[in-house]
Scaffold this active site. Structure first.
Site, short mmCIF file in Angstrom:
data_model
loop_
_atom_site.label_atom_id
_atom_site.label_comp_id
_atom_site.label_asym_id
_atom_site.label_seq_id
_atom_site.Cartn_x
_atom_site.Cartn_y
_atom_site.Cartn_z
CE LYS A 156 -3.49 4.02 -5.28
NZ LYS A 156 -4.17 5.22 -4.82
CG ASP A 185 2.27 0.92 -3.38
OD1 ASP A 185 2.93 1.59 -3.16
OD2 ASP A 185 1.44 -0.02 -3.54
CG HIS A 186 3.39 7.01 -4.49
ND1 HIS A 186 2.29 6.39 -3.94
CD2 HIS A 186 3.71 7.68 -3.64
CE1 HIS A 186 1.73 7.59 -3.19
NE2 HIS A 186 2.50 8.30 -3.28
CE LYS A 190 4.92 7.42 0.20
NZ LYS A 190 5.28 9.08 0.24
CD GLU A 224 -3.73 10.96 2.37
OE1 GLU A 224 -3.04 11.22 2.05
OE2 GLU A 224 -4.27 9.75 2.57
CG ASP A 243 -7.35 5.77 -2.29
OD1 ASP A 243 -6.82 6.14 -3.75
OD2 ASP A 243 -6.72 6.85 -1.42
CG HIS A 248 0.16 2.89 -1.06
ND1 HIS A 248 0.47 2.99 -2.31
CD2 HIS A 248 -0.88 4.31 -1.01
CE1 HIS A 248 -0.14 4.12 -3.27
NE2 HIS A 248 -1.03 4.50 -2.43
#
Ligand code: BG6
Length: 507
Positions: A156, A185-186, A190, A224, A243, A248
């Site tokens: 991305k 899309d990491h 997960k 975050e 972002d 996500h």
């Protein structure tokens, strides 16, 4: 590991091989896949970059990254020596045809030696401006022609708005077929995110109440602690909406809201997710202010230390209009979710680094207990903790011990780290890289998904772009975001809930 399968011979070319992503994520992930015996003995990892560096110097630097970031901690000499034989650094200008012709010969020689067709993976760990030029060169060299074994992985951001994402898709699809494209899309790699699928579709218990009749609302928070760090250049053109939310958070929302797939075939799962994106109510520009709020962090205190405001970060304009926080209320217009608000929020420089999904249930239809018994009553809540602690908490009412009938909320807790050892849990990039090697695109974004997600955020992006007159900065670092975020959810009689996973969690 009981289920380890050997994969086919694999040659991976990482564009941006000397960059941060390779150092922090890709090399540790490949190393762990190697240690867990997933990779074929015919393995070649070609890292290309613009900097001049010898192979030994490059491998040494890569090792430092693995020592630092691998879930297993420091490498062991014999294992690393064995693994690093497969790594090769090539200094190259990837805008020129020359390197692709060399690569073609190298791949042909690799396949000849392996004695069979190899997975040919091209990994774009480069800034987006290079996505198209590299893909074109790969195509011109004939390296995209093997429709089954040749794959392109794209990091991305995939586009910066709907038009640019569409153009990029159209251009890539003239070179590759959709099944060769792996848009990352990491978050989907997960463990806890994948566990949402297991939780929802491997249990009969929750599905009957997973709808508008029982669920009052859903909250998704990805908070975050870090600020923008040294990524000011990138972030000034992005902001949290592009972002984090377009990708996500929308993906988390899809996993919570999707219909049960008939199978775990890649397209079946992705079809069910794209159905959710299509059903999300598109905001009219004039309504955006009622559904979406934004914030930008000011200086503040975090863990006893004074930290800078966004506008004072490196490579950030002194009057930057870019948002570092956003909270949005979505509705999904379908039978299952009609009128159930989905509140999502994400921000930088918030007090805790925590990703959590809260499902709040409706009250019982009739309250039989006297008022004194239910003074402490709270709705049933199910909390899926994604990070840093992985776990699930269910809150319900129980009788407080004593001679009187008094109800009190109590928690039932499943904590991953109690059940499994954490060093055994693969990192997102391990899962995703193995899927690319095995040709399984389930956890990757299909062209129509990316575009549908852009379609949802476009009215907000456009409204915010056209209206910079907000009182930025409007939240201090170390706080929960601007007051407007509390107001957004309070208008519906709700409040943001973040219950950590520890036993005596509080709100
Ligand atoms: C990235 C964003 O996609 O995700 C970053 O570009 C963000 O800004 C990161 O910090 C968060 O990922 P994780 O895995 O640390 O939650």
């Amino acid at each position: 590991m009981a289920t380890t399968r050997k994969t086919s011979p694999t040659i991976i070319t990482i564009f941006g091989g000397s960059g941060d992503l390779t150092w922090r994520k890709l090399a540790p992930a490949l190393y762990n896949l190697f240690l867990d015996n997933w990779l074929n003995e015919h393995l070649c990892i070609v890292c290309t970059g613009r900097s001049e560096m010898s192979n030994p110097a490059f491998i040494k630097r890569l090792k430092e990254g693995v020592d630092k970031f691998s879930r297993r901690g420091k490498t062991k000499k014999a294992e690393w020596d064995q693994f690093s034989k497969s790594i090769e650094y090539q200094q190259a200008d990837f805008t020129q045809a020359k390197m692709y012709n060399g690569l073609k010969k190298q791949i042909a020689a690799f396949e000849k030696k392996a004695g069979e067709k190899a997975n040919k993976i091209f990994y774009l760990a480069v800034p987006p401006a290079f996505f198209e030029p590299i893909a074109k060169r790969i195509g011109e060299a004939g390296l995209a022609e093997d429709r089954e074994f040749s794959r392109l992985v794209i990091e991305k951001p995939f586009g910066s708005d709907l038009d640019s994402a569409r153009n990029l898709n159209n251009s890539l699809l003239t070179i590759f077929e959709e099944n060769q494209l792996y848009r990352i899309d990491h978050y989907l790699g997960k463990e806890t995110v994948q566990n949402i699928l297991a939780f929802r579709f491997a249990n009969a218990l929750f599905e009957p109440i997973w709808n508008r009749n029982y669920i009052d609302h859903v909250q998704i928070t990805v908070a975050e602690k870090i600020g923008v760090e040294d990524r000011g250049n990138y972030y000034e053109h992005s902001g949290v909406l592009r972002d984090m939310i377009q990708n996500h958070l929308m993906q988390l929302l899809c996993l919570i809201a999707m219909e049960p797939p008939v199978s775990f075939n890649a397209d079946e799962v992705r079809n069910r997710k794209v159905d959710v994106l299509h059903a999300i109510r598109k905001l009219k520009k004039e309504d955006v202010h009622n559904f979406a709020v934004r914030g930008q962090y000011d200086a503040g205190w975090m863990e006893g230390k004074k930290v800078k405001g966004y506008r004072h970060e490196k490579d950030v304009a002194a009057d930057s209009p870019v948002e570092t926080f956003a909270a949005i209320k979505f509705f999904i217009d379908n039978w299952r979710w009609n009128n159930v608000p989905f509140y999502v929020r994400s921000g930088k420089r918030m007090p805790d680094a925590i990703s959590v999904i809260t499902i709040e249930f409706k009250p019982v239809p009739h309250q039989s207990f006297p008022d004194e018994a239910i003074e402490n009553w709270q709705p049933n809540r199910m909390i899926l903790n994604i990070q840093p602690d992985m776990g699930i908490r269910i809150r319900f009412q129980a009788k407080k011990p004593g001679l009187q009938m008094q109800l009190n909320p109590v928690d039932m807790l499943f904590n991953y780290s109690d059940a499994y050892s954490s060093t055994g849990t693969p990192e997102a990039y391990e899962t995703l890289l193995l899927d690319v090697i095995e040709g399984d695109a389930t956890l990757f974004m299909r062209a129509d998904q990316v575009e549908a997600a852009w379609q949802i955020v476009m009215p907000i992006l456009e409204t915010w772009k056209g209206n910079h007159s907000v009182n930025f900065p409007n939240y201090a670092a170390g706080t929960q975001g601007p007051e407007t975020s509390e107001a957004l959810i309070a208008r519906d009689g709700n409040n943001w809930i973040v219950m950590p996973l520890e036993k005596n969690g509080h709100e």
